[in-house]
Design a protein around this motif. Sequence first.
Motif, PDB file in Angstrom:
ATOM      1  N   GLY A 217      -1.698  -1.562   6.513  1.00 19.89           N
ATOM      2  CA  GLY A 217      -1.646  -0.137   6.818  1.00 19.89           C
ATOM      3  C   GLY A 217      -0.668   0.180   7.939  1.00 19.89           C
ATOM      4  N   ALA A 218      -0.663  -0.664   8.988  1.00 21.03           N
ATOM      5  CA  ALA A 218       0.267  -0.448  10.097  1.00 21.03           C
ATOM      6  C   ALA A 218       1.709  -0.599   9.629  1.00 21.03           C
ATOM      7  N   ALA A 219       1.943  -1.567   8.737  1.00 20.04           N
ATOM      8  CA  ALA A 219       3.299  -1.760   8.215  1.00 20.04           C
ATOM      9  C   ALA A 219       3.753  -0.538   7.428  1.00 20.04           C
ATOM     10  N   PHE A 220       2.848   0.044   6.647  1.00 21.98           N
ATOM     11  CA  PHE A 220       3.224   1.243   5.880  1.00 21.98           C
ATOM     12  C   PHE A 220       3.479   2.423   6.815  1.00 21.98           C
ATOM     13  N   VAL A 221       2.658   2.564   7.842  1.00 18.20           N
ATOM     14  CA  VAL A 221       2.852   3.668   8.798  1.00 18.20           C
ATOM     15  C   VAL A 221       4.203   3.528   9.503  1.00 18.20           C
ATOM     16  N   LEU A 222       4.560   2.306   9.907  1.00 20.15           N
ATOM     17  CA  LEU A 222       5.857   2.090  10.541  1.00 20.15           C
ATOM     18  C   LEU A 222       6.993   2.465   9.597  1.00 20.15           C
ATOM     19  N   LYS A 223       6.879   2.025   8.347  1.00 24.37           N
ATOM     20  CA  LYS A 223       7.904   2.367   7.357  1.00 24.37           C
ATOM     21  C   LYS A 223       8.010   3.875   7.172  1.00 24.37           C
TER      22      LYS A 223
END
Length: 544
Positions: A217-223
Motif C-alpha cells: 500500500g505504501a508503495a502504491f501511495v508513493l507511486k
Amino acid sequence: MTAVTTTAPADARRRTRAATGQLAGTWTLLRLALRRDRVMLPIWVLALGGSFSSVGSSIASLYDTAAQRAELAASMNGNSSLRAMYGPVFDDSVGGLVSWRMAAFGAVLAAVMSLIVVIRHTREEEETGRQEMLSAAMVGRRAPLTAALLTALIANGALALVVAAGLAGAGAGGAGAVALALAVAGTGVLFACTAAIAAQFTESARLAKGLTAAVIGAAFVLKAAGDSAADDGSSVLTWLSPIGWAENVRAYADERWWVLLVLAAAVAVQAVLAYALAGRRDVGMSFLATRPGPAQGRIATAFGLALRLQRGALTGWTLSFAVVGVAFGGLTGGAADLVGDNAKTREIFERMGGQAGLTDAFLAAMVSVLGMVAALYIVASVLRLHGEETAGRAEPVLAGAVSRTGWAAGHLVIAFGGAALLMTAGGLGLAVGYGHELPAVLGASLVQLPAIWLLGGVTVLLYGAFPKAAVAAWGVAGICLALGWLGPAVDMPQAVMGVSPFTHLPKLPGGTGMEWGPVLTLTAVAAVLVGAGVGALRRRDVLS
C-alpha cells in the motif's frame, strides 16, 4: 604446505555439505506446495493474466483510431487525479494504453498473490505446527523458505507467459508485451521476498500478511503521489516505489530494460536478507516476540475477543476505503474528460452505473467497485473463524461456557457490521472528494450492502457445512469481482452478469430511483445463508 592443501578442499567440502543439508527436502516441499495451490494459483494466474488481453481488446474496440487514442492520452496526462490512479501515458498505441491501464494494478495484484503464497508456506506452516513436524524429518533449515519462494517464482513466471501471450493475441505483442509481462511478474517476485522477510519478524501469519500488505500500500501511495506531481514518471517519489519501477519500464514506449535489472537487484538483496534472518531463529519463533497479555483477563465476551482479533484489519480497511473514496470522488469531476466524445466508453459507464447522466453513472460505477472490494473484506473476516479453528485456538474457547453460536456471532458481527462501516467510510470519502451530494452518494454506498452480505452468507455456509472447502468463498468473490470489472467492458450477456448479486442492485445515484424489491430479496437470502451456516456449525465436529 601439504597440510594446508589437503585441509582447504576438506573445509570446502564440509561447507558444501552443510549448505546442501540446509536445503534438503526443498523439491519435496515444492511439490507439496504446488499440489496444495493447484487450484488457487491457476485461478490467480489466468484471471489476472487474462485481464490484460481483455483490456487490450476493449481499448482496441473503444479507441479504434490513432486520433482517439492520442486524445485519450492527452486527457489522461493532463489530469493529475487520473495520473495518480493509473499513471502517465507513455505511448498512445493500444499496447501503450494497456500498459498505462494495467501496469500498476497488475503489479499490485501480482504482489498480493505472492504474499499469500509465501506466507501460506512459511509462517502459516510454523504457526499451525506442521513445519515443526516436517523439520523433524530430513528437511533442511532453509528448505521451507526456498520452496515458498520457488512457488512464488513459478506462479509469477506463469503469469508473465499468460500476459505476454494474451497481449500478442490481442494484437499488442512484441517487445512491449514482454517488457510489461516481466515488469509485472518481477514486482510480484520482489514482494514475495518482502513477505519472506516479514515472516521472519512476526509469529503470526495474519500480522506478516498485514505488514507486507502495508508495504504494498505504501508503495502504491508513493507511486500515486509521484505521478500526480509529474506527467513523465520522473518524480523521486515514483522512483522510490517498486510499483513505480514497473511503470517506468515504459512498455511499448522505447522500453527501459535496465529498470528490470533494478528489480532483479532488489529481489536479490531481499532474498539474501530473508535467508540470513531465517538462519538465525528457531522454528516457530520470530524476531519480534509477541507481548505477554495482562496477568488478569480483560476480555469477557466472544464479541470482545473477535473485536480484539480483528480490530487492526478493520481499522486498516476502513481508512483505505475513506482514502480511496476521496480519490474516486476527485476523479468524478473529470469523468467527462475521461470519456470525451467516445460513445462506446459512455456505454460502458452506463452499463456499470446506469443511464441517468454521465456524472451519476460514474459515481454509481465507483460505488459498485467499492462494494465489490468490500466483499473481499467480508470473506476474509468470516474466514477468520476457519483460521481460529484450524489453528487450534477455537477449541479452548469452546471448551468453556461459550457456545458455538455465540463464538461465531462475535466474528460475524465484526464481518457484517464492518462491511457497513467500510461502505459508510467509502461513501463519505466519495462525497468529500466530489464536493457535494452527500446524502445521495452515501445512500448509494449503503445500497451495496445486501450483495456484500449475500457473499458473506455464502462464506458462512461454506465454513459451517463444508469447512475444508471454505476457501472456495474466495473463488465466488473473485468471480463476482471479475464480472463487475470486465463484464461491462466486453458486454457480457445479462444471463452471465446475473450470477453476481451486484448486478441486481439499483444503480444509484440517479437511475430510476430506489428499488426495494432486489434489496430486500438479497438481504433475506443472505440471512437464510447465515442461519444455515451457523446451524451446520453447531452440528459438526470441530476441526483438529
